[in-house]
Design an enzyme around this catalytic site. Sequence first.
Site, PDB file in Angstrom:
ATOM      1  N   GLY A 511       1.083  38.513  55.355  1.00 31.00           N
ATOM      2  CA  GLY A 511       1.586  37.584  54.352  1.00 31.00           C
ATOM      3  C   GLY A 511       3.033  37.799  53.949  1.00 31.00           C
ATOM      4  N   GLN A 625       1.980  48.580  46.813  1.00 27.61           N
ATOM      5  CA  GLN A 625       0.978  48.296  47.836  1.00 27.61           C
ATOM      6  C   GLN A 625       0.485  49.582  48.473  1.00 27.61           C
ATOM      7  OE1 GLN A 625      -0.470  45.259  49.322  1.00 27.61           O
ATOM      8  NE2 GLN A 625      -0.094  45.113  47.152  1.00 27.61           N
ATOM      9  N   GLU A 692      -1.670  47.067  54.405  1.00 27.32           N
ATOM     10  CA  GLU A 692      -2.842  47.660  55.040  1.00 27.32           C
ATOM     11  C   GLU A 692      -2.505  48.998  55.686  1.00 27.32           C
ATOM     12  OE1 GLU A 692      -5.481  43.720  55.669  1.00 27.32           O
ATOM     13  OE2 GLU A 692      -4.474  44.426  57.462  1.00 27.32           O
TER      14      GLU A 692
END
Lengths: 731, 316
Positions: A511, A625, A692
């Site tokens: 994204g 993140q 991730e």
Amino acid sequence: MKFDTPATTNPIDRLKVIGQPHDRIDGPLKTTGTAHYAYERHDAVPNHVYGYIVPATIAKGRVVNIDTATARRAPGVLAIVTAKEAGPLTKGQYNTAKLLGGPEVQHYHQALAVVVAETFEEARAAAGLVRVDYARSPGAFDLAAAKGRAVKPEDGQPDTAVGDFAGAFASAPVTLDAMYTTPDQSHAMMEPHATIAAWEGDKLTLWTANQMIHWGKGDVAKTLGLPPDNVRLVSPYIGGGFGGKLFVRADAILAALGAKAAGRPVAVALPRPVMFNNTTHRPATIQRIRIGATPDGKITAIGHESWSGDLPGGGPETAVQQTRLLYAGANRMTATRLATLDLPEGNAMRAPGEASGLMALEIAMDEMAEKLKLDPVDFRVRNDTQEDPEKPGRRFSQRNFVQCMRKGAEQFGWSKRSATPGKMRDGAWLVGMGVASAFRNNLVMKSGARVRLGTDGRATVETDMTDIGTGSYTIIAQTAAEMLGLPLSQVSVVLGDSSFPVSSGSGGQWGGNSSTAGVYAACVKLREAIAGALGMDAASAVFDDGKVSAGGRSVPIAEAAKSGEIVAEDSMEYGDLEKTFQQSTFGAHFVEVAVHAATGEIRVRRMLAVCAAGRILNPKSARSQVIGAMTMGVGAALMEDLYVDKRLGFFVNHDLAGYEVPVHADIPHQEVIFLDEADPVSSPMKAKGVGELGLCGVAAAIANAVYNATGVRVRDYPVTLDKLLDRLPTV
Amino acid sequence: MKPFTYEKASSPAQAATAVARERGAKFIAGGTNLLDLMKIEVEAPPHLVDINGLGLDAIAPTDEGGLRVGALVRNTDLAADARIRRDYGLLTRALVAGASGQLRNKATTAGNLLQRTRCPYFYDTHQACNKRLPGSGCAALGGFSRSHAIVGVSNACIAVHPSDMAVAMRALDAAVETVKPDGTTRRIPIADFYKLPGSTPHVENVLAAAELITAVTLPKPVGGTHVYHKVRDRASYAFALVSVAAVLQPDGSGRVALGGVAPMPWRVEAAEANLPKGAKAVTSSLLAGARTTPQNAMKVALVERTLGAVIADAGA
Ligand SMILES: Cc1cc2nc3c(=O)[nH]c(=O)nc-3n(C[C@H](O)[C@H](O)[C@H](O)COP(=O)(O)OP(=O)(O)OC[C@H]3O[C@@H](n4cnc5c(N)ncnc54)[C@H](O)[C@@H]3O)c2cc1C
Ligand code: SF4
């Protein structure tokens, strides 16, 4: 705009706004409670009523009778919709099981009805009055037992082979052959799945919590048999997703059905105790890893097999993915097998594939290093590869994996680690350090945006991109500000509405790079339009400081829009650069743990992540993140475990008291270092994903640290004290 | 949640009378356990009697040199009380090891003693559970039982009592003071307060219907070193796998009570004579006759090892 050759210099490279650690522009809304989440959109839908779902309470079988008579008479009840009332529904493209079950029951807590009432309390009370009689069927709930019946999945590449793995493994001087298991895990995000649905004629609007607006719009339309243009999804704020909100879930469909039946807008949220079995989860795996190496630590054979289960029609956890790319070695194989299980639907959870795969592979690498009497950092470094090991000649666009390892080792004080386990002690605690590689592919997705230059000189970006707490608002605003030479405060961003241009959405850590690349494309177009309006040459025009300059002229950007707003829309599409380049992100995780010598309690003491993930668009939100992902890794390592009742076929610990995720007290000092990179192969942004990557390898680093502390090797996650107890020193 | 009616009591005795009047009525104190259970219909009282604001929230000295803790004293206030911290450190340590700061601000002394088990099948109203629905069976036997009890269990139920505070209270020989609807009061030593499940696991203590707890008394301080070691997978905000509460005296004597292993705070006074011999000796008499499942069998070793650590800690 098509991206099919590596990026050259562009306005983003100025890094005046991009690359700066700006606070999240949505931060004040979040911290003051004024960012309204789906279930709170009373502003948009003032007269809505409430729906409460009735979940199935068997794992597999049929509904023999569903008695709604008493519930229909309960106070406040407006409508009850079961499969019978709903009529035929089509299963969405991205769903495995039906979102409204009955008469067939496919899994525990599959929704069987929605009860709509004036108030939430009335709906909930009435839902408790719906009586369901079942005929149970036997089901398969035990992955270990079903493993022998697992088959090759139809999609993807279930088998890969290069060279002669069997021969090379058999003749390798040093070998490891070990089995590992990872449990089912739940996304357990803060905001439950929630939707408010309202019909206007045959047009449906859903205020919902969804990561992928365009997929969602398509699947709502497909499920309900509507033309896609009759469906609008609005999802500006999302309280976490982790992949759990990639797909349309029962809240959306049942809110829509309930609203139709009641003739009123309806709000449905999944109650927390129902989320774990009703929605998707990360499937458990059984993994076998074989590694063969020469005595000097060069891998000659590497094999990774993984078994997981899912409902009929579902897919596997692709846990072997990283093993195809992470380490060198001439002879290699991977195999992915899928068993049929009648547990709830398995699907993507943050870093699907790699998160589970690295949990196993990176313990195996630690074991192998020990067999070779090599430092685990050194062993990994020795097996670095700059090209795709399956396709020599296909290079990584950028691979600074070794730098991550070296930088991390130095920063963390890795040299203080004792190579012999069980040797470091601090009072009652055994102390150990562990390392693991982080690896996750960088995916790119087509993404579009519309950018408006208003008469006041402000820019507004519109795209159906979502912000699931990641910082999308901010990096999109930074991108537009950089491209248009405006301060961040002059840019507004509106997200998460299916009436806006289709974006990449939030998933697969694509994204950040993809959605900003789409904004870049729209801004390029807008710059042309602005230059045109000002009578300037678009190619040489410089956008800076709120002004546009070319050919010796410099005018405020607002001038261009003085006779009306200028609007440009475009998207970024990707060519076939992946044929020439493998794009991945890399990192190294270092962890120090303490294990209580008597009780086996495990506490993480320090964590460091070093990431090589292209240009970091905003170091502050990127760091958030990564530390969030590291926290999730602590959960995966030490506590997260959906306990399967293999007789009854469901996840037993289906609330946040039973399904433990880390709390503040579990999270120690965390440090994140980003290597200074820009990858021109990824997009004009030269960025990649980090959200991730931050999770990949963390759990193994912790498991390895526990081994280093205690000398007890645990290959079955989570690493809990009961798995250590009988092998700890006597008290 | 089922609809219910609500009233605010005007005095302890009136509260008891009000609960006695309606079958299934319940007292509500902090509500941190009761309301959760009502929302998922594990509990469905038709009527709630609110006992907040009845003046049961004081901590006062007793004539015997101990303290009387009002039933409505919040866990936070009890843990922070200077006298408790000085003379009953075990209690403070056990309290702050439980729940979260927010919950402890609401949770009360009596409510804590009466909180229900955290067995996940008890919480899932569609599963067999003799405690929730007598006669329906016990899904935990043969299912998830890692957190379940290993002593005092029966074929009908293997649930643990989840309270930390109660374990400390048991080690400290606290007593429960009550009033019944007819106005009679009584004092129940905590050793006699809880009941083992036997064939009636839904009966958890000796309180009569509508009997209201008014206070918990603590006897004269006993000195010694107070240690509460709660072992769990995550560092906070989780119930005990096992916990050890100990008061250890310089001469090697002491008291030990366990949490996380039984349907009640677990203490075997006779076992304490073995303290000078060490953790193994104490544990084997404390857990004599343990009935474990494959998942919770580790609790035997865990108790012994934790107790060992506690004894070492106290000596240090
Ligand atoms: C997320 C979470 C985590 C938790 N973790 C822990 C933990 O780690 N350790 C721990 O020990 N506890 C823990 N708890 C439990 C917590 O301690 C209890 O919920 C609390 O102590 C209950 O007190 P209360 O006043 O809120 O009781 P309520 O919920 O008001 O009442 C509980 C029961 O007691 C009855 N009752 C209350 N007062 C009286 C009275 N005076 N006389 C007679 N009956 C009465 C009520 O009728 C009800 O049946 C946790 C709770 C939650 C929600
Ligand atoms: S252990 Fe007790 S509480 Fe748990 S299911 Fe069995 S009977 Fe119910």
